[in-house]
Write a protein that holds these residues in place. Structure first.
Motif, mmCIF file in Angstrom:
data_model
loop_
_atom_site.group_PDB
_atom_site.id
_atom_site.type_symbol
_atom_site.label_atom_id
_atom_site.label_comp_id
_atom_site.label_asym_id
_atom_site.label_seq_id
_atom_site.Cartn_x
_atom_site.Cartn_y
_atom_site.Cartn_z
ATOM 1 N N ASP A 32 0.826 -1.210 0.000
ATOM 2 C CA ASP A 32 0.000 0.000 0.000
ATOM 3 C C ASP A 32 0.861 1.260 0.000
ATOM 4 O O ASP A 32 0.570 2.221 -0.718
ATOM 5 N N ARG A 33 1.931 1.252 0.802
ATOM 6 C CA ARG A 33 2.823 2.422 0.847
ATOM 7 C C ARG A 33 3.519 2.626 -0.496
ATOM 8 O O ARG A 33 3.673 3.765 -0.955
ATOM 9 N N ILE A 34 3.907 1.538 -1.141
ATOM 10 C CA ILE A 34 4.546 1.652 -2.459
ATOM 11 C C ILE A 34 3.560 2.220 -3.480
ATOM 12 O O ILE A 34 3.901 3.114 -4.257
ATOM 13 N N ALA A 35 2.325 1.726 -3.470
ATOM 14 C CA ALA A 35 1.308 2.240 -4.403
ATOM 15 C C ALA A 35 1.034 3.710 -4.145
ATOM 16 O O ALA A 35 0.907 4.504 -5.097
ATOM 17 N N ASP A 36 0.948 4.106 -2.860
ATOM 18 C CA ASP A 36 0.730 5.517 -2.534
ATOM 19 C C ASP A 36 1.876 6.380 -3.050
ATOM 20 O O ASP A 36 1.660 7.453 -3.609
ATOM 21 N N ASN A 83 1.680 6.672 -6.859
ATOM 22 C CA ASN A 83 0.608 7.596 -7.240
ATOM 23 C C ASN A 83 1.019 9.042 -6.971
ATOM 24 O O ASN A 83 0.782 9.936 -7.788
ATOM 25 N N TRP A 84 1.636 9.298 -5.800
ATOM 26 C CA TRP A 84 2.102 10.643 -5.475
ATOM 27 C C TRP A 84 3.131 11.102 -6.497
ATOM 28 O O TRP A 84 3.073 12.221 -6.996
ATOM 29 N N TYR A 85 4.085 10.229 -6.816
ATOM 30 C CA TYR A 85 5.139 10.579 -7.750
ATOM 31 C C TYR A 85 4.552 10.944 -9.111
ATOM 32 O O TYR A 85 4.910 11.958 -9.701
#
Length: 98
Positions: A42-46, A49-51
């Motif tokens: 989840d942290r990687i996906a967030d 997405n932020w990037y």
């Protein structure tokens, strides 16, 4: 999740051979690992997405459908509706605001 699935498969094989030693500890370890792995995913996906939303100079198009849908919703909300229920709700709203 490959390691988690392999861990569960190994436990099923051991149960099939009637080997239940340390079963609860192994299940607890797998559940903990699965939850930590899910949180990391989840942290990687967030982050990705932020990037993409803030750092990229060129759009990938991943959010285009979302942006089109959001624009359509905004457009629908600004267009006044003229059906009987909408007119009734508008009249109630006017009465309550007085």
């Amino acid at each position: 999740m490959r390691e988690v699935i392999a861990g569960y498969q190994a436990l099923v094989v051991k149960l099939g051979h009637h080997e239940s030693a340390h079963l609860q500890a192994r299940l607890a370890m797998l559940a903990d690992y699965r939850s930590r792995l899910g949180a990391r995913m989840d942290r990687i996906a967030d982050y990705l997405n932020w990037y993409e939303a803030t750092q990229r100079t060129q759009s990938s198009g991943s959010f285009d459908e979302y942006i089109r849908t959001a624009d359509l919703i905004d457009k629908d909300e600004t267009t006044p509706r003229n059906d009987p229920i909408s007119r009734y709700m508008d009249s109630i709203e006017q009465q309550l605001s007085q």
